[in-house]
Structure formats: structure tokens, C-alpha cells
Design an enzyme around this catalytic site. Structure first.
Site: not given
Length: 312
Positions: A10, A88-89, A113, A198, A246
Site C-alpha cells: 500500500q 505488507s499488503l 482487511r 504496523h 503483521q
């Protein structure tokens, strides 16, 4: 050619992303249309809306869909990778490409999510800043001292060995930037994000995601996918737990990439709306590691031609 795939996270999104690929490549278009059916809206049209594509709830499924659509459009031109890594994503994109979940399953999970993170982020507004400097222990020490004082500011993204993004309550991040500058850090950059991703500020989103993932079944991976959370390859038996952690844990992208390189990767290919991870790779990987990004039709054709020539 020992390929390591990189999947954009992202922040890579931009209005109009993938439009030329959608018009030119039938397999790309088919994948995006499949995502639209799951999402309940026309994804190819939504990505043209600058206001919507900037929102977490829309950006996340759009990036995942674009990344996997590129992989599907490459088809047999792409040799079996030896490893993959997403930011991440992007981990969901990587896990989908490697077979841990099917595409429709991944889009449905990411639709939820993104919504969880959007809602919780709006309720717990935060700030993030990139801190430049090779002494990341110094940064960690300064943040630890501030936390003892009651400040809610945390390490969030270890993007390279000289770039660590911090996040938390906006005022506390500002205090941390001042403290870090006083400690000798020469360069900091405020990031244009709406939430402190995060970090513990997103704990409610992690709880919601954990409950959401309980109903999902995952398949064995076709090749290793490295986790940002552990810096080790994902283990399917603990996938639910790792993906939940995560949300509120730092991403160790640099450390995970180093381990992927140590495993023998000599060619990195990023798929998604930008070449951000390839730029990170320039700070991490040796110069003799080949680096490519597929983010539009021109770069798609260039990389596909390289891959086809390599096969010959």
C-alpha cells in the site's frame, strides 16, 4: 535465472494504474474483472478515481488484483520463481501467486482487511515518518526511551538497512523526530498516510482480521514466500497467526530480502503500480543482481521479452 518476485505494498497506488494493461492484455483484464465480481464494484473504473484509490479500503484490493493480474498475464513466460516477498499488503499478493490461497479468496480477505484498517485507522489517527540513517539501533533506543515516558511511537517498517519508518500518535511522532534530530539523525521525511500502520494503534483491526481468517483454509506453497513479520519463509500451519501479527508488528522487509538473496536469487522482478521495492533493492542487493519492475504495458512488454529470450 533465479527469480525472486517482489509484490508492491500500500502506498504504491495511483490513479489510472493498470489501465493500459487492462486494455491490451486479455488475461490481465480477465483477472481484474474476476476481482470486480468479488468486490461488488467495477475495479477498472475505480482505479481511475484519485480520491477513492487513495483510501485504504480501495487501494488494498486494487494493488493485490493488479499484481496478480500481471503474473497471470505473464503466464508461461515467467519461469518458476525460487522465492517471493511482498511489502505488507504485498504479502497477500505473493501468497496468492505462490498458491497458498486462490485469487477470489485473496480478494475477499483483502476487501475485509482494507475495511478493518480503514475504520480503525480513522478511529485512531496516527502519523508515520521515514528516518534515514544506518544506525537503526540509535533510532530504536530513542523510541524505547520515549515509550518509557508514555509516548506512543514505534518502529514500523525496516525498508532498507538505512531507512526505518516510525509510526504512532501524531504528536508523539513529532516529538520523536525532534529527539532523533537531537541525537544526530540528519534526515527525516513525514509520510502522506492516514494511519500508523504496523503499530499497536491498529490492534482492533488485528482482532477483526484474526476472526476473519479463522474460517479460511490455505494450501501448500509452490515456492517460499518470505514473511515481513518473521523474516523467514511463511509456514502454512502458522499463516493465520503470522498474518494477524503483521497488522501491529514492524515489517522487516530489508532483513527478509537479504535472506531471499542469500538463498540464491539473482534476478528481482517487482509487480504492481510502482517500482518502490526495486528502489529499496538498490540499497540492499549487490549490483550484479538484476532488477526489473512491471508497472505498465511498456515495462510489461520489456520484461516479458527478456524472460522469453532467457528461455531460448
Amino acid at each position: 535465472m533465479k527469480i525472486g518476485l517482489l509484490f508492491s505494498g500500500q502506498g504504491a497506488q495511483q490513479a489510472g494504474m493498470g489501465s493500459d494493461l487492462y486494455e491490451a492484455l486479455p488475461e490481465y483484464k480477465s483477472t481484474i474483472d474476476r476481482a470486480s465480481k468479488v468486490l461488488g464494484y467495477d475495479l477498472s473504473e475505480l482505479t481511475k478515481d484519485a480520491d477513492k484509490i487513495a483510501q485504504t479500503q480501495y487501494a488494498q484490493p486494487a494493488i493485490l488484483s493488479m499484481s496478480n493480474a500481471i503474473i497471470n498475464a505473464l503466464g508461461n513466460a515467467l519461469p518458476q520463481p525460487i522465492a517471493a516477498l511482498g511489502l505488507s499488503l504485498g504479502e497477500y499478493s505473493a501468497l496468492t501467486a505462490a498458491g497458498a490461497m486462490n485469487f477470489e479468496q485473496a480478494v475477499a480477505i483483502i476487501k475485509d482487511r482494507g475495511r478493518y484498517m480503514q475504520t480503525v485507522g480513522d478511529e485512531n489517527p496516527g502519523k508515520m515518518a521515514a528516518i534515514m540513517g544506518e544506525n537503526q539501533q540509535l533510532i530504536e533506543n530513542v523510541l524505547a526511551k520515549l515509550q518509557v515516558e508514555g509516548k506512543r511511537v514505534y518502529p514500523a517498517n525496516y525498508n532498507t538497512f538505512a531507512q526505518l519508518v516510525i509510526g504512532g500518535i501524531a504528536a508523539d511522532v513529532d516529538d520523536a523526530v525532534v529527539a532523533l534530530t537531537d541525537a544526530g539523525i540528519k534526515r527525516t521525511i513525514d509520510l502522506p498516510v492516514s494511519g500508523a500502520f504496523h503499530t499497536p494503534l491498529l490492534k482492533d483491526a488485528a482482532v477483526q482480521l484474526s476472526e476473519r481468517l479463522e474460517k479460511e483454509a490455505f494450501s501448500d506453497l509452490n515456492y517460499p514466500v518470505y514473511s515481513n513479520t518473521t523474516s523467514e519463509p511463511f509456514v502454512i500451519a502458522s499463516l493465520h497467526e503470522t498474518l494477524t501479527k503483521q497488522i501491529v508488528s514492524p515489517t522487516y522487509f530489508a532483513q527478509a530480502m537479504q535472506k531471499m538473496l542469500d538463498a540464491g536469487v539473482d534476478t528481482l522482478i517487482e509487480v504492481g503500480p510502482s517500482d518502490t521495492l526495486i528502489k529499496f533493492a538498490k540499497k540492499i542487493a549487490p549490483k550484479d543482481v538484476n532488477r526489473y519492475a512491471i508497472k505498465d504495458l511498456e515495462s510489461f512488454n520489456q520484461v516479458k521479452e527478456l524472460l522469453t529470450a532467457e528461455e531460448v
